[in-house]
Design a protein around this motif. Structure first.
Motif, PDB file in Angstrom:
ATOM      1  N   SER A  49       0.831  -1.205   0.000  1.00 46.51           N
ATOM      2  CA  SER A  49       0.000   0.000   0.000  1.00 46.51           C
ATOM      3  C   SER A  49       0.865   1.255   0.000  1.00 46.51           C
ATOM      4  CB  SER A  49      -0.950   0.007   1.204  1.00 46.51           C
ATOM      5  OG  SER A  49      -0.229   0.076   2.420  1.00 46.51           O
ATOM      6  N   TRP A  50       2.031   1.203   0.650  1.00 47.09           N
ATOM      7  CA  TRP A  50       2.925   2.368   0.655  1.00 47.09           C
ATOM      8  C   TRP A  50       3.440   2.667  -0.754  1.00 47.09           C
ATOM      9  CZ3 TRP A  50       6.133   0.518   5.494  1.00 47.09           C
ATOM     10  CH2 TRP A  50       5.341   0.662   6.630  1.00 47.09           C
ATOM     11  N   VAL A  51       3.948   1.629  -1.426  1.00 48.76           N
ATOM     12  CA  VAL A  51       4.494   1.864  -2.766  1.00 48.76           C
ATOM     13  C   VAL A  51       3.380   2.175  -3.761  1.00 48.76           C
ATOM     14  CG1 VAL A  51       6.580   0.520  -2.353  1.00 48.76           C
ATOM     15  CG2 VAL A  51       4.568  -0.620  -3.313  1.00 48.76           C
ATOM     16  N   HIS A  52       2.186   1.645  -3.501  1.00 48.83           N
ATOM     17  CA  HIS A  52       1.045   1.975  -4.355  1.00 48.83           C
ATOM     18  C   HIS A  52       0.694   3.451  -4.224  1.00 48.83           C
ATOM     19  CE1 HIS A  52      -3.352   2.404  -5.117  1.00 48.83           C
ATOM     20  NE2 HIS A  52      -3.077   1.634  -6.163  1.00 48.83           N
ATOM     21  N   GLN A  53       0.666   3.962  -3.002  1.00 49.31           N
ATOM     22  CA  GLN A  53       0.330   5.362  -2.801  1.00 49.31           C
ATOM     23  C   GLN A  53       1.405   6.283  -3.385  1.00 49.31           C
ATOM     24  OE1 GLN A  53      -1.816   6.380   0.724  1.00 49.31           O
ATOM     25  NE2 GLN A  53      -0.641   8.253   1.054  1.00 49.31           N
ATOM     26  N   LEU A  54       2.636   5.792  -3.463  1.00 47.80           N
ATOM     27  CA  LEU A  54       3.726   6.572  -4.047  1.00 47.80           C
ATOM     28  C   LEU A  54       3.765   6.460  -5.572  1.00 47.80           C
ATOM     29  CD1 LEU A  54       6.545   5.743  -1.456  1.00 47.80           C
ATOM     30  CD2 LEU A  54       5.359   7.936  -1.744  1.00 47.80           C
ATOM     31  N   ASN A  55       2.815   5.707  -6.123  1.00 49.08           N
ATOM     32  CA  ASN A  55       2.703   5.543  -7.583  1.00 49.08           C
ATOM     33  C   ASN A  55       3.955   4.913  -8.196  1.00 49.08           C
ATOM     34  OD1 ASN A  55       0.082   6.684  -7.879  1.00 49.08           O
ATOM     35  ND2 ASN A  55       0.963   8.727  -7.689  1.00 49.08           N
ATOM     36  N   LEU A  56       4.586   4.013  -7.487  1.00 50.12           N
ATOM     37  CA  LEU A  56       5.792   3.385  -8.001  1.00 50.12           C
ATOM     38  C   LEU A  56       5.458   2.301  -9.023  1.00 50.12           C
ATOM     39  CD1 LEU A  56       8.128   2.975  -4.893  1.00 50.12           C
ATOM     40  CD2 LEU A  56       7.876   4.917  -6.443  1.00 50.12           C
ATOM     41  N   SER A  57       6.367   2.098  -9.961  1.00 46.63           N
ATOM     42  CA  SER A  57       6.248   1.014 -10.927  1.00 46.63           C
ATOM     43  C   SER A  57       6.847  -0.251 -10.320  1.00 46.63           C
ATOM     44  CB  SER A  57       6.973   1.368 -12.222  1.00 46.63           C
ATOM     45  OG  SER A  57       8.374   1.389 -11.997  1.00 46.63           O
ATOM     46  N   VAL A  58       6.538  -1.375 -10.944  1.00 42.84           N
ATOM     47  CA  VAL A  58       7.098  -2.646 -10.481  1.00 42.84           C
ATOM     48  C   VAL A  58       8.622  -2.595 -10.512  1.00 42.84           C
ATOM     49  CG1 VAL A  58       7.322  -5.091 -11.043  1.00 42.84           C
ATOM     50  CG2 VAL A  58       5.068  -4.000 -11.129  1.00 42.84           C
ATOM     51  N   ASN A  59       9.186  -2.030 -11.562  1.00 37.89           N
ATOM     52  CA  ASN A  59      10.637  -1.939 -11.689  1.00 37.89           C
ATOM     53  C   ASN A  59      11.242  -1.081 -10.580  1.00 37.89           C
ATOM     54  OD1 ASN A  59      12.865  -2.878 -13.180  1.00 37.89           O
ATOM     55  ND2 ASN A  59      13.105  -0.885 -14.177  1.00 37.89           N
ATOM     56  N   GLU A  60      10.572   0.005 -10.220  1.00 39.08           N
ATOM     57  CA  GLU A  60      11.058   0.872  -9.148  1.00 39.08           C
ATOM     58  C   GLU A  60      10.982   0.159  -7.797  1.00 39.08           C
ATOM     59  OE1 GLU A  60      10.033   5.355 -10.760  1.00 39.08           O
ATOM     60  OE2 GLU A  60       8.387   4.090 -10.021  1.00 39.08           O
ATOM     61  N   ILE A  61       9.950  -0.636  -7.601  1.00 41.51           N
ATOM     62  CA  ILE A  61       9.824  -1.379  -6.337  1.00 41.51           C
ATOM     63  C   ILE A  61      10.934  -2.422  -6.240  1.00 41.51           C
ATOM     64  CG2 ILE A  61       8.313  -2.812  -4.912  1.00 41.51           C
ATOM     65  CD1 ILE A  61       5.941  -1.584  -6.466  1.00 41.51           C
TER      66      ILE A  61
END
Length: 472
Positions: free
Chosen positions: A425-437
């Protein structure tokens, strides 16, 4: 008849109502807080906290079932003392409620009115028959109540709702739980693991909040293997005989009638907003088919009116953290009315504290357009750390935009889902891509490596699509 005039009135002193009150008072505006029931919030009294206390006891007892697989032998059988289990649940529950009551006690006496409110005019309401309040703005935060479906209502005291469980002084011998949603699944499994004979009834193979068919099938297999779970009960008939309840039913694959006899039936079949007694038609605002005001979830405003609604009363996302956020948003917009501001809503996150846990973040599978996504998956059956701990059950599926790679959502059942859900949920709220995660750190050996496996699976599919588009 007492008559009061105030700038803001808040109906309901639960999580949402208290958050709204704090927001308004922090701006030095007037606010009257009305409560007809007991102070203490649903979460503290009959929701989040007492249910987790019961689950914790169940987990403690269930842990012994895996001891032999670790090479640990128990020479003395363990027993469940139902009275002591419920005594701890009650004591600790009362402690949590006490913290809430301390906050309520700190509210000035003149800001609190006890009684049930009903609107008599767009800017007036009555509290019981003793107080008339004229207000500029109102916030409805009346919460919700459990529902007993009609086919169970003739069982008298042999049918209870989940709230009633936490008034038990001992555990019963047997129960049937109707409704394998969040509440039914959590409480049903907990009672089962505390040696109560539990039968969990569902319909159409629904389980928890899961909408992803792959995750759902995994969950059905897991819970059917552990307990008497009937996910597709049909032709249900309940009959009370003295202090017992007979349940007659069939299933989709077996039309022969079966019967189960239990001491109690637990109706975990949903909750309804507490709005029916408010006389909402007096407000001249638009209501939906359930009689709940239509509202904007980013402002909590009902239409363009001076009325706001927050928490379980709006039947949107009945979770404590959402109720707190909504109460704060409603309070802040009541302060600035008629100047309304859309507020940021956090990424959706939901957790079922079953074992394995279930979690959903961001967009659900059912709400995503399939042709716009790739799905990354990991099965925890062979995930390293999960196998080490003998918690290797479950599946995680992540959904990513196939063009941008942005994480859109995820559904899972598996170990430590409550923690993985927070990371997602944190990375989702930050609008990160799969590659960035994937560029973020992952330790070894941890369950989070399973998340990395699912993300890698999604990224490989994104890369494959990109290569095929270039070749074309």
């Amino acid at each position: 008849m007492r008559k009061i005039t105030t700038d803001n009135v808040i109906i309901g002193a639960g999580t949402a109502g208290l958050a709204a009150y704090r927001a308004i008072k922090s701006a030095n505006q007037e606010a009257i807080l009305i409560e007809g029931g007991s102070y203490g919030t649903t979460c503290a009294r009959v929701g989040c906290m007492p249910s987790k206390l019961l689950i914790a006891a169940a987990e403690a007892h269930h842990t012994q079932s895996r001891f032999s697989q670790f090479g640990i032998e128990i020479n003395v059988p363990t027993t469940v003392n139902g009275k002591k289990v419920m005594a701890r649940v009650t004591t600790e529950r009362d402690r949590f409620v006490g913290f809430v009551l301390e906050g309520v006690d700190a509210i000035p006496k003149e800001d609190k009115i006890v009684g049930y409110a009903r609107f008599i005019h767009p800017h007036q309401l009555m509290v019981d028959d003793h107080t008339e309040i004229t207000f500029n703005k109102a916030i409805i935060a009346t919460g919700s109540s459990p529902v007993i479906p009609p086919f169970l209502q003739e069982l008298g005291e042999r049918v209870i709702v989940n709230d009633d469980i936490f008034s038990w002084q001992d555990l019963p011998r047997s129960v049937a739980v109707f409704g394998p949603g969040v509440i039914g699944l959590e409480l049903g499994q907990a009672l089962h693991r505390l040696n109560v004979n539990v039968s969990l009834f569902g319909r159409d193979n629904h389980i928890g909040p899961i909408s992803d068919p792959v995750v759902k099938n995994e969950a059905l297999t897991i819970f059917k293997d552990e307990m008497n779970y009937i996910p597709d009960a049909q032709d249900i008939k309940v009959v009370r005989h003295a202090d017992k309840v007979h349940i007659y039913f069939t299933t989709s694959d077996n039309t022969q009638q079966k019967i189960i006899t239990v001491d109690y039936v637990v109706a975990a079949t949903g909750r309804t907003p507490n709005v029916s007694q408010l006389n909402l038609p007096a407000l001249n605002i638009e209501l939906d088919q359930r009689g709940v005001p239509l509202f904007d979830r980013h402002t909590m405003q009902c239409g363009n009116s001076h009325i706001f609604i927050a928490g379980d009363a709006n039947h949107n996302v009945p979770l404590l953290h959402e109720a707190a956020d909504e109460g704060k948003i409603a309070g802040e917009n009541a302060i600035s009315y008629p100047n309304i501001e859309k507020k940021l809503r956090r990424s959706a996150i939901g957790v079922v504290f079953s074992d394995p846990q279930i979690a959903i973040i961001g967009q659900r599978f059912a709400d995503i357009k399939r042709d716009q996504i790739v799905i990354g998956e990991v099965n925890f059956g062979n995930q390293g750390r999960s196998r080490v701990m003998l918690k290797n059950k479950g599946i995680l599926r992540v959904y990513a935009d196939k063009l941008t790679g942005r994480l859109l959502g995820a559904e899972m059942i598996g170990p430590d889902a409550e923690h993985l859900a927070h990371l997602l949920s944190w990375v989702h709220q930050l609008n990160l891509s799969v590659n960035e995660i994937l560029a973020l750190p992952f330790y070894h050996p941890v369950i989070e490596e399973g998340l990395r496996t699912a993300l890698r699976d999604a990224q490989e599919k994104i890369n494959t699509l990109s290569h095929s588009q270039i070749a074309a």
